[in-house]
Design a protein around this motif. Structure first.
Motif, PDB file in Angstrom:
ATOM      1  N   ILE A 176      11.194  30.618  23.466  1.00 29.38           N
ATOM      2  CA  ILE A 176      11.664  30.089  24.767  1.00 29.38           C
ATOM      3  C   ILE A 176      11.293  31.058  25.888  1.00 29.38           C
ATOM      4  N   THR A 177      10.705  30.549  26.940  1.00 31.21           N
ATOM      5  CA  THR A 177      10.575  31.381  28.136  1.00 31.21           C
ATOM      6  C   THR A 177      10.536  30.538  29.404  1.00 31.21           C
ATOM      7  N   ALA A 178      10.756  31.225  30.513  1.00 32.54           N
ATOM      8  CA  ALA A 178      10.732  30.576  31.836  1.00 32.54           C
ATOM      9  C   ALA A 178       9.293  30.502  32.331  1.00 32.54           C
ATOM     10  N   VAL A 179       9.077  29.668  33.317  1.00 33.56           N
ATOM     11  CA  VAL A 179       7.705  29.469  33.787  1.00 33.56           C
ATOM     12  C   VAL A 179       7.607  29.425  35.304  1.00 33.56           C
ATOM     13  N   SER A 180       6.568  30.112  35.766  1.00 39.33           N
ATOM     14  CA  SER A 180       6.194  30.003  37.182  1.00 39.33           C
ATOM     15  C   SER A 180       4.673  29.938  37.251  1.00 39.33           C
ATOM     16  N   THR A 181       4.000  31.094  37.118  1.00 35.18           N
ATOM     17  CA  THR A 181       2.527  31.045  37.086  1.00 35.18           C
ATOM     18  C   THR A 181       2.037  30.509  35.745  1.00 35.18           C
ATOM     19  N   PRO A 197       1.698  27.273  14.037  1.00 36.39           N
ATOM     20  CA  PRO A 197       1.848  25.982  14.733  1.00 36.39           C
ATOM     21  C   PRO A 197       3.194  25.297  14.533  1.00 36.39           C
ATOM     22  N   ASP A 198       3.966  25.725  13.545  1.00 37.53           N
ATOM     23  CA  ASP A 198       5.273  25.087  13.341  1.00 37.53           C
ATOM     24  C   ASP A 198       6.349  25.588  14.304  1.00 37.53           C
ATOM     25  N   VAL A 199       6.077  26.699  14.975  1.00 37.41           N
ATOM     26  CA  VAL A 199       7.071  27.233  15.921  1.00 37.41           C
ATOM     27  C   VAL A 199       7.193  26.275  17.107  1.00 37.41           C
ATOM     28  N   GLN A 200       8.427  25.911  17.438  1.00 37.57           N
ATOM     29  CA  GLN A 200       8.677  25.047  18.591  1.00 37.57           C
ATOM     30  C   GLN A 200       8.607  25.894  19.861  1.00 37.57           C
ATOM     31  N   VAL A 201       7.826  25.460  20.823  1.00 42.86           N
ATOM     32  CA  VAL A 201       7.663  26.228  22.062  1.00 42.86           C
ATOM     33  C   VAL A 201       8.367  25.489  23.194  1.00 42.86           C
ATOM     34  N   ILE A 202       9.311  26.202  23.824  1.00 44.99           N
ATOM     35  CA  ILE A 202      10.160  25.566  24.847  1.00 44.99           C
ATOM     36  C   ILE A 202       9.936  26.244  26.205  1.00 44.99           C
ATOM     37  N   GLY A 203       9.656  25.434  27.218  1.00 43.59           N
ATOM     38  CA  GLY A 203       9.517  25.950  28.576  1.00 43.59           C
ATOM     39  C   GLY A 203      10.791  25.707  29.374  1.00 43.59           C
ATOM     40  N   VAL A 204      11.174  26.689  30.183  1.00 43.02           N
ATOM     41  CA  VAL A 204      12.391  26.570  30.999  1.00 43.02           C
ATOM     42  C   VAL A 204      11.998  26.675  32.476  1.00 43.02           C
ATOM     43  N   ASP A 205      12.418  25.681  33.243  1.00 44.05           N
ATOM     44  CA  ASP A 205      12.076  25.644  34.664  1.00 44.05           C
ATOM     45  C   ASP A 205      13.358  25.429  35.477  1.00 44.05           C
ATOM     46  N   ALA A 206      13.229  25.547  36.781  1.00 44.21           N
ATOM     47  CA  ALA A 206      14.371  25.328  37.672  1.00 44.21           C
ATOM     48  C   ALA A 206      14.428  23.863  38.081  1.00 44.21           C
ATOM     49  N   VAL A 207      15.637  23.329  38.213  1.00 44.78           N
ATOM     50  CA  VAL A 207      15.799  22.023  38.875  1.00 44.78           C
ATOM     51  C   VAL A 207      15.276  22.212  40.301  1.00 44.78           C
ATOM     52  N   ARG A 287      14.950  31.942  13.400  1.00 40.33           N
ATOM     53  CA  ARG A 287      15.127  32.772  14.588  1.00 40.33           C
ATOM     54  C   ARG A 287      14.609  32.095  15.862  1.00 40.33           C
ATOM     55  N   VAL A 288      15.348  32.352  16.932  1.00 44.94           N
ATOM     56  CA  VAL A 288      14.985  31.855  18.261  1.00 44.94           C
ATOM     57  C   VAL A 288      14.655  33.079  19.109  1.00 44.94           C
ATOM     58  N   VAL A 289      13.412  33.247  19.504  1.00 42.65           N
ATOM     59  CA  VAL A 289      13.071  34.371  20.385  1.00 42.65           C
ATOM     60  C   VAL A 289      13.070  33.875  21.823  1.00 42.65           C
ATOM     61  N   CYS A 290      13.825  34.578  22.659  1.00 41.62           N
ATOM     62  CA  CYS A 290      14.015  34.194  24.062  1.00 41.62           C
ATOM     63  C   CYS A 290      13.578  35.363  24.951  1.00 41.62           C
ATOM     64  N   MET A 291      12.651  35.102  25.841  1.00 47.52           N
ATOM     65  CA  MET A 291      12.192  36.167  26.742  1.00 47.52           C
ATOM     66  C   MET A 291      13.269  36.466  27.791  1.00 47.52           C
ATOM     67  N   ILE A 292      13.573  37.733  27.939  1.00 43.55           N
ATOM     68  CA  ILE A 292      14.438  38.199  29.023  1.00 43.55           C
ATOM     69  C   ILE A 292      13.498  38.983  29.935  1.00 43.55           C
ATOM     70  N   SER A 293      13.028  38.306  30.987  1.00 45.84           N
ATOM     71  CA  SER A 293      11.871  38.811  31.730  1.00 45.84           C
ATOM     72  C   SER A 293      12.143  40.021  32.603  1.00 45.84           C
ATOM     73  N   ASP A 294      13.379  40.191  33.019  1.00 44.53           N
ATOM     74  CA  ASP A 294      13.694  41.419  33.784  1.00 44.53           C
ATOM     75  C   ASP A 294      15.169  41.752  33.656  1.00 44.53           C
ATOM     76  N   GLY A 295      15.572  42.869  34.266  1.00 46.48           N
ATOM     77  CA  GLY A 295      16.960  43.334  34.184  1.00 46.48           C
ATOM     78  C   GLY A 295      17.766  42.852  35.383  1.00 46.48           C
ATOM     79  N   GLY A 296      19.028  43.158  35.406  1.00 42.17           N
ATOM     80  CA  GLY A 296      19.896  42.619  36.445  1.00 42.17           C
ATOM     81  C   GLY A 296      20.014  43.464  37.705  1.00 42.17           C
ATOM     82  N   GLU A 297      19.571  44.732  37.628  1.00 39.12           N
ATOM     83  CA  GLU A 297      19.756  45.606  38.807  1.00 39.12           C
ATOM     84  C   GLU A 297      19.106  45.013  40.047  1.00 39.12           C
TER      85      GLU A 297
END
Ligand SMILES: Cc1ncc(COP(=O)(O)O)c(C=O)c1O
Length: 377
Positions: A176-181, A197-207, A287-297
């Motif tokens: 799973i990861t978010a998408v812009s570029t 190829p069996d891994v499910q690939v999920i894109g996350v976008d903003a409403v 397992r579900v791998v989820c990208m955490i693209s940056d920190g909260g600071e």
């Protein structure tokens, strides 16, 4: 001994979330990109593109790097420019946080705030167009062009995706990861569909974003979304897409800081919510791998500021059960994203995409990876 800060880019950890993840569901692992020296995943495409530009003679000593970025990619380029001795000009927009602006300046980058909105209610087109114009005017300048340059997704194909597969190859069920570029999602999905190829690939976008189709509207999640489908993303490699609201993204990010001790930005909050949803559909051996693209600071004045949250009309706190319930109620925006692709080849001329980008893209599109016998895109 490490001879340059730039050598510490990549090889980020995978982290479990024991307080949130239940024992009877799929195991969620966060790929925590805050550990890159520039603080986000964008260090990866930034160093890849700059190294390639140097190798090709497109960026020479004393040169100027010009880029459109709402924050993270610009910060990565500013760091790289400081380490390698280049002038860096970054075009941001009013959504860029004051922390990001300060970070850009502390690395010595020059910042231009573009305030004119484009016809999608965003700033992407106006920022990119102005960056391209500046690059034509400033001698010895180079445009990394993250939005149209296929080296962006190639960087993730060659680093992020390989790291993920090395760390959890045969147990990986969902990515799973978010998408812009589309750099991350495009490069990693290409790698997974080629080698697993069996891994499910999920894109996350903003409403409010139109990457996976739908109408455009304004939204607050920084670093996510676009008014069209980016060239770095081959929709045929994406199995499902979710669109997350601002409040869901911000509230989830806050919950992970409070209940797991993990700082993340709103785009990662959106992905983490989807990760909880998908884990609920799986058994513990998956397992579900989820990208955490940056920190909260980077979002202390917004995401982690109660007053700011209240001004947006958002709740300020949610316990883990509330977040898990919210995740369980998510419905996919699309289960066949290729059907709603929204590519805009007219933008290449309309925004005056640089010839250097087009030349690199045609090489990549014609390249055969002779180790694997596959085309990259
Ligand atoms: C925090 C954050 N998350 C997600 C993304 C989306 O990544 P990509 O541009 O590779 O699609 C970005 C891009 O700027 C970002 O800064």
């Amino acid at each position: 001994m490490i001879t340059s800060i730039l050598e510490t880019i990549g090889n980020t950890p995978l982290i479990t979330i024991p307080n949130t993840n239940k024992a009877n569901e799929g195991q969620v692992l966060f790929k925590y990109e805050r550990f890159n020296p520039g603080g986000s995943i964008k260090d990866r495409p930034a160093i890849y593109i700059i190294n390639e530009a140097e190798r090709r003679g497109l960026l020479k000593p004393g040169g100027t790097i010009i880029e459109s970025s709402s924050g993270n990619f610009g910060i990565s380029l500013a760091m790289i420019g400081a380490a390698k001795g280049y002038r860096v000009i970054i075009l941001v927009d009013p959504k860029t946080t004051s922390t990001n602006l300060a970070l850009l300046k502390c690395f010595g980058a020059e910042v231009i705030v573009v305030t004119e909105q484009d016809d999608c209610g965003s700033y992407h087109k106006t920022r990119i167009s102005l960056a391209n114009k500046l690059a034509q005017e400033i001698a010895n300048s180079y445009r990394p062009d993250q939005c149209f340059n296929l080296l962006n997704s190639e960087a993730h194909f060659n680093s992020t995706a390989r790291e993920i597969m090395e760390m959890c190859s045969n147990t990986l069920a969902v990515f799973i990861t978010a998408v812009s570029t589309g750099g991350q999602l495009g490069g990693i999905s290409k790698y997974l569909k080629t080698f697993a190829p069996d891994v499910q690939v999920i894109g996350v976008d903003a409403v409010g974003s139109a990457i996976f189709g739908g109408h455009t509207d304004s939204y607050l999640i920084p670093g996510v979304g676009l008014g069209w489908t980016p060239v770095n993303l081959n929709m045929a490699n994406i199995d499902r897409a979710y669109k997350i609201t601002d409040e869901q993204a911000f509230l989830t990010a806050r919950a992970f800081a409070r209940h797991e001790g993990i700082l993340m930005g709103p785009s990662s909050g959106a992905c983490a919510l989807v990760a909880l949803k998908l884990a609920q559909e799986l058994t513990p051996d998956k397992r579900v791998v989820c990208m955490i693209s940056d920190g909260g600071e980077r979002y202390i004045q917004t995401l982690f500021n109660d007053e700011w949250m209240e001004q947006q009309g958002f709740a300020t706190a949610a316990d883990i059960e509330t977040i898990r319930t919210m995740a369980g109620q998510l419905q996919p925006w699309s289960t066949c994203p290729a059907d709603s692709a929204n590519y805009r080849s007219d933008l290449i001329d309309g925004l005056e995409v640089p010839d250097s980008t087009l030349q690199i893209n045609s090489e990549i599109l014609n390249r055969v990876d002779y180790h694997q016998g596959i085309r990259f895109l």
